[in-house]
Design an enzyme around this catalytic site. Sequence first.
Site, PDB file in Angstrom:
ATOM      1  N   PRO A 143       0.933  -1.244  -0.089  1.00 40.18           N
ATOM      2  CA  PRO A 143       0.044  -0.148   0.173  1.00 40.18           C
ATOM      3  C   PRO A 143       0.669   1.277   0.041  1.00 40.18           C
ATOM      4  CG  PRO A 143      -0.219  -0.989   2.032  1.00 40.18           C
ATOM      5  CD  PRO A 143       0.568  -1.979   1.286  1.00 40.18           C
ATOM      6  N   ASN A 144       0.166   2.270  -0.692  1.00 34.41           N
ATOM      7  CA  ASN A 144       0.912   3.553  -0.764  1.00 34.41           C
ATOM      8  C   ASN A 144       2.237   3.559  -1.730  1.00 34.41           C
ATOM      9  OD1 ASN A 144      -1.078   4.769   0.884  1.00 34.41           O
ATOM     10  ND2 ASN A 144      -0.173   3.881   2.669  1.00 34.41           N
TER      11      ASN A 144
ATOM     12  N   ARG B 290       5.368  10.916  -2.924  1.00 32.07           N
ATOM     13  CA  ARG B 290       4.986  10.786  -1.572  1.00 32.07           C
ATOM     14  C   ARG B 290       6.339  10.994  -0.537  1.00 32.07           C
ATOM     15  NH1 ARG B 290       4.754   4.737   1.149  1.00 32.07           N
ATOM     16  NH2 ARG B 290       4.099   5.455   3.291  1.00 32.07           N
TER      17      ARG B 290
ATOM     18  N   TYR C  27      11.299   8.634   0.971  1.00 26.69           N
ATOM     19  CA  TYR C  27      11.275   7.530   0.132  1.00 26.69           C
ATOM     20  C   TYR C  27      12.002   7.736  -1.271  1.00 26.69           C
ATOM     21  CZ  TYR C  27       7.615   5.900   3.389  1.00 26.69           C
ATOM     22  OH  TYR C  27       6.968   5.616   4.928  1.00 26.69           O
TER      23      TYR C  27
ATOM     24  N   ASN D 211       8.110  -5.713  -0.460  1.00 26.86           N
ATOM     25  CA  ASN D 211       7.745  -4.356   0.302  1.00 26.86           C
ATOM     26  C   ASN D 211       6.278  -4.316   0.698  1.00 26.86           C
ATOM     27  OD1 ASN D 211       7.739  -1.949   1.741  1.00 26.86           O
ATOM     28  ND2 ASN D 211       8.860  -0.790   0.127  1.00 26.86           N
TER      29      ASN D 211
ATOM     30  N   ALA E 151       2.872  -0.578   4.928  1.00 23.80           N
ATOM     31  CA  ALA E 151       2.374  -0.503   6.331  1.00 23.80           C
ATOM     32  C   ALA E 151       1.934  -1.903   6.614  1.00 23.80           C
ATOM     33  CB  ALA E 151       1.346   0.407   6.370  1.00 23.80           C
TER      34      ALA E 151
ATOM     35  N   HIS F 179       3.943  -4.254   9.264  1.00 27.94           N
ATOM     36  CA  HIS F 179       3.722  -4.159  10.510  1.00 27.94           C
ATOM     37  C   HIS F 179       2.350  -4.364  11.110  1.00 27.94           C
ATOM     38  CE1 HIS F 179       7.029  -1.511   9.503  1.00 27.94           C
ATOM     39  NE2 HIS F 179       6.153  -0.544   8.930  1.00 27.94           N
TER      40      HIS F 179
ATOM     41  N   ASP G  15       1.279 -15.278   6.579  1.00 30.78           N
ATOM     42  CA  ASP G  15       0.816 -16.605   6.668  1.00 30.78           C
ATOM     43  C   ASP G  15       0.857 -16.969   5.068  1.00 30.78           C
ATOM     44  OD1 ASP G  15       0.690 -17.047   9.318  1.00 30.78           O
ATOM     45  OD2 ASP G  15      -1.640 -17.022   9.402  1.00 30.78           O
TER      46      ASP G  15
ATOM     47  N   GLU H 299      12.557  -9.678   2.220  1.00 31.62           N
ATOM     48  CA  GLU H 299      11.739  -8.325   2.816  1.00 31.62           C
ATOM     49  C   GLU H 299      12.780  -7.159   2.630  1.00 31.62           C
ATOM     50  OE1 GLU H 299      10.732  -8.375   6.883  1.00 31.62           O
ATOM     51  OE2 GLU H 299       9.713  -6.498   6.545  1.00 31.62           O
TER      52      GLU H 299
ATOM     53  N   HIS I  50      12.754  -2.631   2.655  1.00 30.76           N
ATOM     54  CA  HIS I  50      11.952  -1.279   3.045  1.00 30.76           C
ATOM     55  C   HIS I  50      12.748  -0.221   2.417  1.00 30.76           C
ATOM     56  CE1 HIS I  50       8.852  -3.097   5.342  1.00 30.76           C
ATOM     57  NE2 HIS I  50       9.973  -3.757   5.831  1.00 30.76           N
ATOM     58  N   LEU I  51      12.521   0.673   1.715  1.00 28.38           N
ATOM     59  CA  LEU I  51      13.101   1.650   1.199  1.00 28.38           C
ATOM     60  C   LEU I  51      13.883   2.613   2.529  1.00 28.38           C
ATOM     61  CD1 LEU I  51      10.364   2.955  -1.354  1.00 28.38           C
ATOM     62  CD2 LEU I  51      12.666   2.282  -1.840  1.00 28.38           C
ATOM     63  N   SER I  52      13.058   2.826   3.482  1.00 23.43           N
ATOM     64  CA  SER I  52      13.551   3.600   4.518  1.00 23.43           C
ATOM     65  C   SER I  52      14.005   2.877   5.468  1.00 23.43           C
ATOM     66  CB  SER I  52      12.495   4.688   5.086  1.00 23.43           C
ATOM     67  OG  SER I  52      11.532   3.704   5.670  1.00 23.43           O
TER      68      SER I  52
ATOM     69  N   ARG J 144      12.755   5.088  12.675  1.00 22.42           N
ATOM     70  CA  ARG J 144      11.460   5.760  12.592  1.00 22.42           C
ATOM     71  C   ARG J 144      10.615   5.614  13.703  1.00 22.42           C
ATOM     72  NH1 ARG J 144       9.054   5.108   6.764  1.00 22.42           N
ATOM     73  NH2 ARG J 144       7.794   6.944   7.382  1.00 22.42           N
TER      74      ARG J 144
ATOM     75  N   ARG K 199       6.867   1.325  13.447  1.00 17.93           N
ATOM     76  CA  ARG K 199       7.546   0.548  12.427  1.00 17.93           C
ATOM     77  C   ARG K 199       8.658  -0.469  12.726  1.00 17.93           C
ATOM     78  NH1 ARG K 199       5.294   3.993   8.212  1.00 17.93           N
ATOM     79  NH2 ARG K 199       5.104   6.225   9.213  1.00 17.93           N
TER      80      ARG K 199
HETATM   81  C1  DQA Z   1       8.188   1.107   3.850  1.00 13.00           C
HETATM   82  C2  DQA Z   1       8.343   1.624   5.588  1.00 13.00           C
HETATM   83  C3  DQA Z   1       6.647   1.301   6.186  1.00 13.00           C
HETATM   84  O1  DQA Z   1       6.895   1.550   7.525  1.00 13.00           O
HETATM   85  C4  DQA Z   1       5.838   2.327   5.560  1.00 13.00           C
HETATM   86  O2  DQA Z   1       4.497   2.233   5.812  1.00 13.00           O
HETATM   87  C5  DQA Z   1       5.624   2.166   3.980  1.00 13.00           C
HETATM   88  C6  DQA Z   1       7.001   2.197   3.209  1.00 13.00           C
HETATM   89  C7  DQA Z   1       9.435   1.556   3.273  1.00 13.00           C
HETATM   90  O3  DQA Z   1       9.491   1.225   2.200  1.00 13.00           O
HETATM   91  O4  DQA Z   1      10.415   2.342   3.864  1.00 13.00           O
HETATM   92  O5  DQA Z   1       4.821   2.459   3.229  1.00 13.00           O
HETATM   93  O6  DQA Z   1       7.955  -0.020   3.817  1.00 13.00           O
END
Ligand code: DQA
Length: 143
Positions: A11-12, A19, A24, A75, A78, A81, A88, A99, A101-103, A108, A112
Amino acid sequence: MAKSILIINGPNLNLLGSREPHIYGSLTLAQLEQACIDHAQERGLQAECFQSNHEGELLDAIHAAAGKHDAIIINAGAYSHTSVGIRDALSGVALPVYEVHLSNVHAREPFRHHSHISAIAKAVICGLGLRGYLASIDAIAEC
Ligand code: DQA
């Protein structure tokens, strides 16, 4: 046959580029996906990309990866978390999971810091932006 990777963004992440670019980066999702596809190709791998804002669609994509792909880079945004369902599904298909994550989620907010996916992942990379995806592709190519 070339190894095949499914790259999943949750998502997002469709908003990448606009964003919170200070967190990011400025790459769009399309640019990030193309960079991954090109990088995989240079290493003799195939990469397919999928993004959704819907948890159920992410589960369906993970299920469909069984027998079709050799590894998953995810990735889950959200949902990392919050979603036991995604964890599963990943355990259920028993493919190696990387796995990303960009950040740097650990630098943070506390909510997270925990990911339901990390315990079943082969590797977890955070804070390297696009490089985290590319390093995962390199690892899959070498394993
Ligand atoms: C994220 C980190 C997550 O906490 C956040 O909700 C995201 C992006 C990252 O790529 O850093 O949507 O997964």
